[in-house]
Each structure stands twice: as structure tokens, then as C-alpha cells.
Design a protein around this motif. Structure first.
Motif, PDB file in Angstrom:
ATOM      1  N   VAL A  67       0.841  -1.198   0.000  1.00 24.07           N
ATOM      2  CA  VAL A  67       0.000   0.000   0.000  1.00 24.07           C
ATOM      3  C   VAL A  67       0.879   1.252   0.000  1.00 24.07           C
ATOM      4  CG1 VAL A  67      -1.765   1.275   1.289  1.00 24.07           C
ATOM      5  CG2 VAL A  67      -1.878  -1.219   1.162  1.00 24.07           C
ATOM      6  N   LYS A  68       1.961   1.201   0.772  1.00 24.16           N
ATOM      7  CA  LYS A  68       2.879   2.338   0.811  1.00 24.16           C
ATOM      8  C   LYS A  68       3.619   2.500  -0.513  1.00 24.16           C
ATOM      9  CE  LYS A  68       3.203   2.139   5.776  1.00 24.16           C
ATOM     10  NZ  LYS A  68       4.006   1.871   6.953  1.00 24.16           N
ATOM     11  N   VAL A  69       3.946   1.392  -1.149  1.00 26.65           N
ATOM     12  CA  VAL A  69       4.564   1.456  -2.480  1.00 26.65           C
ATOM     13  C   VAL A  69       3.576   2.055  -3.478  1.00 26.65           C
ATOM     14  CG1 VAL A  69       5.479   0.065  -4.379  1.00 26.65           C
ATOM     15  CG2 VAL A  69       6.205  -0.410  -2.039  1.00 26.65           C
ATOM     16  N   LEU A  70       2.313   1.674  -3.366  1.00 24.64           N
ATOM     17  CA  LEU A  70       1.277   2.254  -4.223  1.00 24.64           C
ATOM     18  C   LEU A  70       1.229   3.774  -4.027  1.00 24.64           C
ATOM     19  CD1 LEU A  70      -1.232   2.193  -6.095  1.00 24.64           C
ATOM     20  CD2 LEU A  70      -2.585   1.758  -4.022  1.00 24.64           C
ATOM     21  N   ALA A  71       1.309   4.216  -2.785  1.00 25.12           N
ATOM     22  CA  ALA A  71       1.292   5.661  -2.512  1.00 25.12           C
ATOM     23  C   ALA A  71       2.496   6.349  -3.160  1.00 25.12           C
ATOM     24  CB  ALA A  71       1.270   5.911  -1.012  1.00 25.12           C
ATOM     25  N   LEU A  72       3.663   5.733  -3.075  1.00 25.92           N
ATOM     26  CA  LEU A  72       4.848   6.301  -3.734  1.00 25.92           C
ATOM     27  C   LEU A  72       4.652   6.365  -5.248  1.00 25.92           C
ATOM     28  CD1 LEU A  72       7.768   4.651  -1.744  1.00 25.92           C
ATOM     29  CD2 LEU A  72       7.076   7.049  -1.729  1.00 25.92           C
ATOM     30  N   PHE A  73       4.069   5.322  -5.811  1.00 26.05           N
ATOM     31  CA  PHE A  73       3.776   5.299  -7.245  1.00 26.05           C
ATOM     32  C   PHE A  73       2.840   6.454  -7.604  1.00 26.05           C
ATOM     33  CE2 PHE A  73       0.941   3.959 -10.688  1.00 26.05           C
ATOM     34  CZ  PHE A  73       1.873   3.802 -11.715  1.00 26.05           C
ATOM     35  N   LEU A  74       1.790   6.640  -6.787  1.00 24.35           N
ATOM     36  CA  LEU A  74       0.844   7.723  -7.049  1.00 24.35           C
ATOM     37  C   LEU A  74       1.529   9.088  -6.947  1.00 24.35           C
ATOM     38  CD1 LEU A  74      -2.249   6.314  -5.120  1.00 24.35           C
ATOM     39  CD2 LEU A  74      -2.027   6.584  -7.605  1.00 24.35           C
ATOM     40  N   PHE A  75       2.410   9.257  -5.963  1.00 18.06           N
ATOM     41  CA  PHE A  75       3.181  10.498  -5.863  1.00 18.06           C
ATOM     42  C   PHE A  75       3.994  10.725  -7.130  1.00 18.06           C
ATOM     43  CE2 PHE A  75       2.977  10.695  -1.076  1.00 18.06           C
ATOM     44  CZ  PHE A  75       2.533  12.008  -1.005  1.00 18.06           C
ATOM     45  N   SER A  76       4.631   9.658  -7.609  1.00 14.56           N
ATOM     46  CA  SER A  76       5.491   9.792  -8.790  1.00 14.56           C
ATOM     47  C   SER A  76       4.697  10.133 -10.045  1.00 14.56           C
ATOM     48  CB  SER A  76       6.291   8.505  -9.018  1.00 14.56           C
ATOM     49  OG  SER A  76       5.472   7.475  -9.532  1.00 14.56           O
ATOM     50  N   ARG A  77       3.417   9.802 -10.058  1.00 17.15           N
ATOM     51  CA  ARG A  77       2.559  10.097 -11.204  1.00 17.15           C
ATOM     52  C   ARG A  77       1.824  11.421 -11.060  1.00 17.15           C
ATOM     53  NH1 ARG A  77       4.203   7.054 -15.345  1.00 17.15           N
ATOM     54  NH2 ARG A  77       4.439   4.900 -14.682  1.00 17.15           N
ATOM     55  N   GLY A  78       2.145  12.160  -9.999  1.00 14.66           N
ATOM     56  CA  GLY A  78       1.543  13.476  -9.830  1.00 14.66           C
ATOM     57  C   GLY A  78       0.211  13.478  -9.104  1.00 14.66           C
ATOM     58  N   HIS A  79      -0.141  12.379  -8.480  1.00 14.37           N
ATOM     59  CA  HIS A  79      -1.409  12.294  -7.752  1.00 14.37           C
ATOM     60  C   HIS A  79      -1.145  12.438  -6.252  1.00 14.37           C
ATOM     61  CE1 HIS A  79      -3.408  11.022 -11.408  1.00 14.37           C
ATOM     62  NE2 HIS A  79      -2.438  10.141 -11.590  1.00 14.37           N
ATOM     63  N   ALA A  80      -0.645  13.600  -5.858  1.00 15.66           N
ATOM     64  CA  ALA A  80      -0.207  13.819  -4.478  1.00 15.66           C
ATOM     65  C   ALA A  80      -1.359  13.691  -3.483  1.00 15.66           C
ATOM     66  CB  ALA A  80       0.453  15.183  -4.347  1.00 15.66           C
ATOM     67  N   LEU A  85      -1.397  10.907  -0.634  1.00 19.98           N
ATOM     68  CA  LEU A  85      -1.434  11.298   0.771  1.00 19.98           C
ATOM     69  C   LEU A  85      -2.629  10.657   1.481  1.00 19.98           C
ATOM     70  CD1 LEU A  85       0.053  12.971   2.866  1.00 19.98           C
ATOM     71  CD2 LEU A  85      -1.399  14.894   2.249  1.00 19.98           C
ATOM     72  N   THR A  86      -3.760  10.611   0.807  1.00 22.58           N
ATOM     73  CA  THR A  86      -4.947   9.962   1.372  1.00 22.58           C
ATOM     74  C   THR A  86      -4.682   8.483   1.620  1.00 22.58           C
ATOM     75  OG1 THR A  86      -6.376  11.537   0.231  1.00 22.58           O
ATOM     76  CG2 THR A  86      -7.403   9.491   0.990  1.00 22.58           C
ATOM     77  N   VAL A  87      -4.072   7.815   0.645  1.00 23.60           N
ATOM     78  CA  VAL A  87      -3.746   6.397   0.793  1.00 23.60           C
ATOM     79  C   VAL A  87      -2.804   6.196   1.978  1.00 23.60           C
ATOM     80  CG1 VAL A  87      -2.505   4.461  -0.290  1.00 23.60           C
ATOM     81  CG2 VAL A  87      -4.187   5.756  -1.601  1.00 23.60           C
ATOM     82  N   LEU A  88      -1.779   7.046   2.089  1.00 18.50           N
ATOM     83  CA  LEU A  88      -0.823   6.921   3.196  1.00 18.50           C
ATOM     84  C   LEU A  88      -1.488   7.148   4.549  1.00 18.50           C
ATOM     85  CD1 LEU A  88       2.484   8.584   1.971  1.00 18.50           C
ATOM     86  CD2 LEU A  88       2.114   6.207   2.612  1.00 18.50           C
ATOM     87  N   VAL A  89      -2.315   8.167   4.653  1.00 18.42           N
ATOM     88  CA  VAL A  89      -2.970   8.464   5.930  1.00 18.42           C
ATOM     89  C   VAL A  89      -3.918   7.327   6.315  1.00 18.42           C
ATOM     90  CG1 VAL A  89      -4.631  10.011   7.064  1.00 18.42           C
ATOM     91  CG2 VAL A  89      -2.707  10.959   5.788  1.00 18.42           C
ATOM     92  N   LEU A  90      -4.700   6.845   5.354  1.00 19.54           N
ATOM     93  CA  LEU A  90      -5.614   5.733   5.649  1.00 19.54           C
ATOM     94  C   LEU A  90      -4.846   4.472   6.034  1.00 19.54           C
ATOM     95  CD1 LEU A  90      -8.401   6.185   2.941  1.00 19.54           C
ATOM     96  CD2 LEU A  90      -8.581   6.547   5.414  1.00 19.54           C
ATOM     97  N   ALA A  91      -3.756   4.198   5.321  1.00 22.67           N
ATOM     98  CA  ALA A  91      -2.934   3.026   5.648  1.00 22.67           C
ATOM     99  C   ALA A  91      -2.351   3.162   7.047  1.00 22.67           C
ATOM    100  CB  ALA A  91      -1.818   2.850   4.619  1.00 22.67           C
ATOM    101  N   LYS A  92      -1.918   4.358   7.402  1.00 23.31           N
ATOM    102  CA  LYS A  92      -1.351   4.582   8.737  1.00 23.31           C
ATOM    103  C   LYS A  92      -2.421   4.408   9.809  1.00 23.31           C
ATOM    104  CE  LYS A  92       2.028   5.568  11.405  1.00 23.31           C
ATOM    105  NZ  LYS A  92       2.821   4.410  11.777  1.00 23.31           N
ATOM    106  N   LEU A  93      -3.611   4.941   9.580  1.00 25.03           N
ATOM    107  CA  LEU A  93      -4.703   4.792  10.545  1.00 25.03           C
ATOM    108  C   LEU A  93      -5.092   3.327  10.728  1.00 25.03           C
ATOM    109  CD1 LEU A  93      -7.010   7.786   9.604  1.00 25.03           C
ATOM    110  CD2 LEU A  93      -5.898   7.415  11.810  1.00 25.03           C
ATOM    111  N   VAL A  94      -5.331   2.643   9.618  1.00 21.08           N
ATOM    112  CA  VAL A  94      -5.732   1.234   9.685  1.00 21.08           C
ATOM    113  C   VAL A  94      -4.609   0.386  10.269  1.00 21.08           C
ATOM    114  CG1 VAL A  94      -6.344  -0.779   8.275  1.00 21.08           C
ATOM    115  CG2 VAL A  94      -7.423   1.434   7.828  1.00 21.08           C
TER     116      VAL A  94
END
Length: 171
Positions: A79-92, A96-105
Motif C-alpha cells: 500500500v505504501k509502495v502504491l502511494a509512492l507510485f501515485l506520488f510519482s505520477r503526480g497524484h499527491a 497522501l490519502t492512501v498513506l494516511v488511511l494506511a497509517k490509521l488502519v
């Protein structure tokens, strides 16, 4: 003391300070979320399937408890790798939403699992030796942060905002 030993001492202090600075936001989040998120997860024990799962976790031997404790951490890596991928594609924002949700869960699940398996974990010699040290270090770092001027200013501001909000709602 030799110049090399002196340089090594400075580098070690620098790495320790940098590591601490990077860990402080995570420690603060964990501290804030650990108990409430674990309590939220504990509510799921009302469900029969979840209650059985929790009972099985409580009965794990020490090494099974260790595995159960670290599995959610490993499962969140993709999930964190997915977030990095999204950052790299310009979907900040999405990243960030994916990272925060992953951290909460992740925090909720790991905190609850830890509550269930802490006793068997403490029967593992190295865990029983290092966990209290980790906890003491974390508590010292958080005490320093809480005593800092920026922390006190933010807490005071938060108190003023809360009082103003209460007055607004009551008025």
C-alpha cells in the motif's frame, strides 16, 4: 581521542539526531492514535468471527505472536509502495490519502494485536529486553517534544480554538 574516533562520534550523534527528528512525527501519531484506535478495533470483538480471531491471537505461542504482530506491517508495504507510485505520477492528494488511511488502519490493527499478544511477546528474551528500552526512549523523546516551546504554543492555540468553538456553539 584520535581524529577518526572523534569524527565517528560526531557522525553517530548526527545520525541519532536525524533519526530522532524523522521518527518524532511517527511517534506523536502513534502516541495519539494507539489507545483510541485499539479501542475502536476492540469493538469489532462483538462480531463472532472477530471474537474467535482475537481468542486465537491470545492463545498464540511467543513466536506466533511475533509473527501476528509483524504481519500487518508487512501487508501494508504494498500500500505504501502504491502511494509512492501515485506520488510519482503526480497524484499527491490521492497518495497522501492512501498513506494516511494506511497509517490509521495499520496503527489500529497493530495496536489491537499488540494488546492481545503482549504477554507471549514478553516471553521472547530479546523482545522482553528491548521493548522496555524502546518504550523508555520513546517516552523521553516525547517528553522533550511536549516541553518544547512550539508544542506548548500549538497546545495553547488548540485550547483557544476549542473554547471559541464551544462558545460559538452555545451562543
Amino acid at each position: 581521542m584520535t581524529p577518526f574516533a572523534s569524527l565517528l562520534r560526531v557522525l553517530r550523534a548526527l545520525v541519532r539526531a536525524l533519526g530522532t527528528a524523522l521518527l518524532v512525527p511517527l511517534l506523536l501519531f502513534e502516541e495519539w492514535g494507539w489507545e483510541p484506535l485499539a479501542a475502536l478495533m476492540a469493538r469489532l470483538a462483538r462480531l463472532p468471527l472477530w471474537a474467535r480471531l482475537e481468542n486465537q491471537l491470545r492463545q498464540l505461542p511467543p513466536w506466533g505472536a511475533l509473527l501476528a504482530f509483524f504481519v500487518p506491517v508487512l501487508l501494508l508495504l504494498p500500500v505504501k509502495v502504491l502511494a509512492l507510485f501515485l506520488f510519482s505520477r503526480g497524484h499527491a492528494a490521492t497518495a497522501l490519502t492512501v498513506l494516511v488511511l494506511a497509517k490509521l488502519v495499520g496503527t489500529a490493527i497493530v495496536a489491537r494485536i499488540f494488546q492481545l499478544v503482549e504477554r507471549p511477546l514478553m516471553r521472547i528474551p530479546w523482545f522482553a529486553r528491548w521493548y522496555p528500552r524502546w518504550k523508555a526512549w520513546k517516552d523521553r523523546v516525547l517528553t522533550v517534544v511536549r516541553q518544547s516551546r512550539p508544542w506548548r504554543i500549538v497546545r495553547a492555540l488548540k485550547g483557544r480554538i476549542a473554547r471559541g468553538w464551544r462558545r460559538f456553539r452555545e451562543g
